[in-house]
Structure formats: structure tokens, C-alpha cells
Design an enzyme around this catalytic site. Structure first.
Site, PDB file in Angstrom:
ATOM      1  N   CYS A 270       0.855  -1.130  -0.104  1.00  0.00           N
ATOM      2  CA  CYS A 270      -0.156   0.048  -0.070  1.00  0.00           C
ATOM      3  C   CYS A 270       1.032   1.346   0.036  1.00  0.00           C
ATOM      4  O   CYS A 270       2.107   1.097   0.426  1.00  0.00           O
ATOM      5  CB  CYS A 270      -0.880  -0.171   1.161  1.00  0.00           C
ATOM      6  SG  CYS A 270      -1.995   1.626   1.374  1.00  0.00           S
TER       7      CYS A 270
ATOM      8  N   ASP B 276       0.605   3.710   1.745  1.00  0.00           N
ATOM      9  CA  ASP B 276       0.449   4.436   3.062  1.00  0.00           C
ATOM     10  C   ASP B 276       2.026   4.393   3.644  1.00  0.00           C
ATOM     11  O   ASP B 276       2.852   3.555   3.290  1.00  0.00           O
ATOM     12  CB  ASP B 276      -0.200   3.388   3.863  1.00  0.00           C
ATOM     13  CG  ASP B 276      -0.479   3.979   5.278  1.00  0.00           C
ATOM     14  OD1 ASP B 276       0.523   4.400   6.043  1.00  0.00           O
ATOM     15  OD2 ASP B 276      -1.635   4.148   5.929  1.00  0.00           O
TER      16      ASP B 276
ATOM     17  N   HIS C  79      -2.328  -3.945   4.478  1.00  0.00           N
ATOM     18  CA  HIS C  79      -1.945  -3.582   6.298  1.00  0.00           C
ATOM     19  C   HIS C  79      -3.151  -3.412   6.770  1.00  0.00           C
ATOM     20  O   HIS C  79      -4.426  -3.185   6.648  1.00  0.00           O
ATOM     21  CB  HIS C  79      -1.013  -2.137   6.338  1.00  0.00           C
ATOM     22  CG  HIS C  79      -1.827  -1.028   5.854  1.00  0.00           C
ATOM     23  ND1 HIS C  79      -2.345  -0.072   6.708  1.00  0.00           N
ATOM     24  CD2 HIS C  79      -2.201  -0.539   4.662  1.00  0.00           C
ATOM     25  CE1 HIS C  79      -2.681   0.946   6.149  1.00  0.00           C
ATOM     26  NE2 HIS C  79      -2.612   0.635   4.856  1.00  0.00           N
TER      27      HIS C  79
ATOM     28  N   CYS D  44      -6.301   0.380   6.570  1.00  0.00           N
ATOM     29  CA  CYS D  44      -5.942   0.922   5.380  1.00  0.00           C
ATOM     30  C   CYS D  44      -7.171   1.892   5.115  1.00  0.00           C
ATOM     31  O   CYS D  44      -8.380   1.660   4.943  1.00  0.00           O
ATOM     32  CB  CYS D  44      -5.977  -0.087   4.291  1.00  0.00           C
ATOM     33  SG  CYS D  44      -5.595   0.639   2.685  1.00  0.00           S
TER      34      CYS D  44
END
Length: 494
Positions: free
Chosen positions: A155, A157, A223, A234
């Protein structure tokens, strides 16, 4: 009798968060796991602290400058302070205007972030602090396990930016990394990269010859949060673990089907779904069978493996890990995949100890704490947790979802405090291709313009600043800065 899988399964739906993280014993009073690499942990922590510290000193320095800006010796004092604390001097045109009006803190903040990024990039390629180019042993392991390339999409992130070099302890030179919001990679682009990989095997036998029975391994890392699952999971999947895992598996399967439909069923693609706890860095693996099938509601949790093996000898611990991986498969296991997953879990054990030793068992910054947004294609040098939010973008129109998530995050992190959103637009190019650098710059210019238009409210208020950089991916060299939105008036006459 069918073997029961040894895995930890919990409801995917968010549950009530615990009030505080579990604090594990400090490594000073605990020997840690028998397979943990304490020397590597110490080295990685020093690098993490050094880089993040260089970004985190910016605001305290600017706060001091704010108090000094009307002092008679302001410019000299400001430069002396910046050089001592940040390692570089500040742009004179901004400092020289302080006596006329208030110091332009927004431009100064963005300028410092960009300068720090440039220094970080330069140091990374000059010193290779993660020893990421030393990947011969891992590349041999991949081939021995039956894989000729590992392509991982975490991801975007920032809490997963360190997943490769820290969480999985894989040399970055051995991995093709393409972050996307929610780990939702573009299937068509991934098929194109698969084609290029297979073509290279046919033409140049790199990384191995095309006739060798190895496969292209595509992995997704979603995640979740063990401490606050309802809020710190997420964002692209509304903090819903089930949705994150299911979407990752759907995208993996779509990639496989696309390859097989386009190049017949003999096209060799394997899939791997991983989850990462952004609080503890422990991974969970949805172990696939020989056919590539893996259950979404079953996984092997590295935290449980850690506890089951910590008191064993290293050899016994490795044997136990392999047994636990094999038991986590519902169908017939693939020996190569079992070996690779066992190694990844062993690697992750060091990271679990890393978080226990240096962060009390769980990170203090459970949520977003990124320092800037990285947009485009590249950023080989970024491997630190919560340093950068990645938006893998070819065009702003195609990358809208990733960009909007990043801007939303930074509206909370920076704009809410009156600070601008720093964005580094980056496009890597192949230096041996004529005109590639110029095309990369033109590409970046289009993305910069599109961002200024899409987020015009921020840009016009000085709350969005963008740096354009490019890098020759054929050489291990730093990124080259082209320009930024931070401009200074040119002195002159009429």
C-alpha cells in the site's frame, strides 16, 4: 486425517481498539529471539533516526527563526543556526524580506523539506546505507525457490514504505516495488512489466534463461492495525481488514488471468498475499498451495511463530518455522514457496525484535506521520516508515485516487497547522535511451501543472509546493532536481 493448519484467524471486521499498546520488555533485559539479527537492527535504527531527525528538526529551527526575525543580526544568526541544526544554509531572498514583512514560513518550510530530501537522496546513493545492492544471496534463494523475479506492491501508506528493507529484510535491488493506495496495482501495467521480464529472459537470459522452470512472483502487502483496527487500518479500504485482503487477492488473481488469457495457460505466474501490522511490523502470510490458492480468513502470523520458536536453537527454530508454514497450507504445498515464506518469516522476526527494542513493542506514531508526498515513478532511495506517502502516478488523471488520498492525509498533517503540503514529483528514466531524460522532465512538468490545477485551492494559498526531480535508473546515482514551485524574484531594473 487432514492436517489442521497452524494459523491465527480473527474476524476481519474492525473491533474495539485497546486503550494502549502492549509494552514488551526492552531488549536490554531480554535476549530477544534466537534468529534475530541485533547488529542489523542497530544499523537500521541509526539510519532511521538520522534521516527522520533531519526532517523533524526543520519545524523547531523555523520556530526559533520566527522569534529572531526582527533582530538586527537576523540573517547571520539564521544561517548559523540552520547550518548547525539542518546542515545547510537557507535561501537569502526569503531571509532578506523578513525586515519588510513577516518571514514567509510556508515557503521556507517547503524549501527545507526539499533540500533535506535532496541530501537524503544523495547520501543514499553515495553510501548505500541499507546495503541494498548486495543482493546476490537473496537472488540465488529466489532462483532456488523457483522464482526469477519478485514484484511487490505494498500500500502507498507511509507506514509501509519500509516493508521491503525493514519488515521483510529483502535487499531493494532484488525487488520490483510499485506502491499503490490500498495495494491496488494496475493490472495492465503489471502485465506489461511481466512481458518485459520474460522478453529479457528470452533475449539475454536475465535473470535466468527462459527455458528454466521458474515463475514470476507477484505479491501484495496490505496492512492493518492490531491496536486500533477501526481507525488505523488502510484508509483506501475504510480500515476494513477483510476488504483490504479481499481486494488484494482479487487484483492478484486478475493479473494471473490476464497473463494466462493473453499468453496461454503455460505462462508461469505465482501469487502471494501478505498482511503487515503497522503497529508491530509483524507480518501474516496467506500461505498458498501448489495451485496458488490461499484462504482469506486463514493466515500464519509471524508473532505466533516468534513465540513458538524464541526459546529454540537457531537450527531447531528454522525447522519449526518450516513446519508451521507447511501446516498453514490447506492443499498440497509447493516446496519452493514454503522455503521462501519461511525465510521471509525468519527475516520478519528480526523486525519484530526491532520494534520491541526501539519502540516498546508498538510504534508511537500509530497513524500517519509522513514528511512529504512522493509522486511519479521511482524513489528507490525511500525505505523508511512514515517518511513518504507514495503515489505511483503516470498521469494525474490515472493516479487521481492515490493522489487524493495523499492530499487528504496531508490536509490533516500539515494544512491544519498552516504548513504547506510538500510534494516531490519524480520520474526515473533510462540514460542509455536517447532523449529519455528530456521526456521524463516533460512528463514531470505535465504532472506538476495538473496538480496545481487539481489542488488549486491549496496551491494559490501557498499550501502546496512541488519539487520536480528525475533520475537515471541505469546508474546508481542520486536524483537530479529540475525545478520547484518555490521561486525568487530576479533583481534588476525595468
Amino acid at each position: 486425517m487432514q492436517r489442521r493448519a497452524s494459523y491465527t484467524a480473527r474476524p476481519f471486521e474492525p473491533t474495539a481498539p485497546r486503550r494502549r499498546p502492549v509494552v514488551w520488555p526492552n531488549r536490554a533485559s531480554s535476549s530477544g529471539h534466537c534468529l534475530s539479527d541485533s547488529a542489523a537492527n542497530s544499523r537500521l535504527h541509526a539510519y532511521d533516526q538520522q534521516v527522520k531527525g533531519s526532517f523533524d528538526r526543520i519545524v523547531p529551527v523555523l520556530q526559533q527563526l520566527s522569534a529572531l526575525q526582527h533582530e538586527p543580526n537576523f540573517i547571520n544568526d539564521a544561517q548559523r543556526l540552520a547550518k548547525a541544526e539542518l546542515g545547510y544554509e537557507l535561501p537569502l531572498p526569503i531571509l532578506e524580506m523578513a525586515w519588510v514583512t513577516q518571514l514567509d514560513m510556508r515557503r521556507l518550510f517547503a524549501w527545507c523539506v526539499f533540500e533535506t530530501y535532496e541530501q537524503t537522496s544523495q547520501a543514499f546513493f553515495e553510501t548505500d546505507p541499507l546495503d541494498g545492492t548486495n543482493g546476490d544471496s537473496f537472488e540465488r534463494l529466489l532462483i532456488e525457490c523457483g522464482f526469477h523475479l519478485l514484484d511487490i506492491t505494498p500500500c502507498a501508506d507511509g507506514r509501509l514504505a519500509h516493508a521491503i528493507a525493514f519488515g521483510l529484510r529483502i535487499p531493494f535491488s532484488c525487488v520490483r516495488r510499485r506502491p499503490h493506495a490500498g495495494a491496488m496495482f494496475d493490472v495492465e501495467n503489471t502485465v506489461d512489466r511481466w512481458v518485459k521480464t520474460e522478453h529479457l529472459r528470452f533475449r539475454e537470459a536475465k535473470p535466468n534463461a527462459a527455458h528454466e522452470a521458474t515463475r514470476y512472483l507477484k505479491a501484495v502487502v496490505y496492512h492493518f492495525s492490531s491496536i486500533d483496527p477501526s481507525h488505523e487500518g488502510c484508509a483506501a479500504h475504510a480500515s476494513n481488514d477483510s476488504a483490504a485482503a479481499a481486494a488484494g487477492m482479487d487484483r492478484l488473481q486478475a493479473f494471473r488471468v490476464a497473463v494466462e488469457n493473453s499468453f496461454c495457460c503455460g505462462a508461469s505466474v505465482d501469487l502471494l498475499l501478505l498482511g503487515l501490522d503497522t503497529d508491530t511490523d509483524a507480518i501474516r502470510v496467506h500461505v498458498p498451495d501448489r495451485e496458488g490458492n490461499a484462504a482469506l480468513d486463514q493466515w500464519l502470523d509471524a508473532s505466533n511463530v516468534y513465540e513458538a520458536t524464541k526459546s529454540l536453537t537457531p537450527q531447531a527454530a528454522r525447522e519449526k518455522i518450516r513446519q508451521m508454514v507447511e501446516l498453514a497450507v490447506e492443499g498440497e504445498p509447493d516446496a519452493g514457496m514454503i522455503t521462501l515464506i519461511s525465510q521471509l518469516i525468519e527475516n520478519n522476526i528480526s523486525q519484530i525484535d526491532y520494534v520491541r527494542e526501539y519502540h516498546g513493542g508498538a510504534y508511537g506514531d500509530a497513524g500517519h506521520a509522513e514528511r512529504f508526498i512522493g509522486v511519479g515513478i521511482g524513489f528507490k532511495e525511500i525505505h523508511l516508515r512514515n517518511l513518504t506517502y507514495f503515489a505511483y502516478v503516470d498521469t494525474v488523471e490515472e493516479g487521481t485516487a492515490d493522489l487524493d488520498v495523499g492530499i487528504k492525509i496531508f490536509r490533516g498533517l500539515n494544512v491544519s497547522r498552516g504548513l504547506p503540503v510538500p510534494v516531490v514529483v519524480r520520474f526515473d528514466y533510462r540514460g542509455n535511451v536517447p532523449g529519455a531524460r528530456e521526456r521524463a522532465i516533460a512528463h514531470g512538468e505535465r504532472v506538476m501543472t495538473a496538480m496545481e490545477q487539481r489542488y488549486a485551492d491549496l496551491y494559490q494559498q501557498g499550501l502546496l509546493h512541488v519539487l520536480l526531480s528525475v533520475r537515471d535508473r541505469d546508474r546508481f546515482v542520486p536524483a537530479e532536481t529540475v525545478r520547484s514551485t518555490i521561486t525568487f524574484p530576479t533583481p534588476g531594473g525595468h
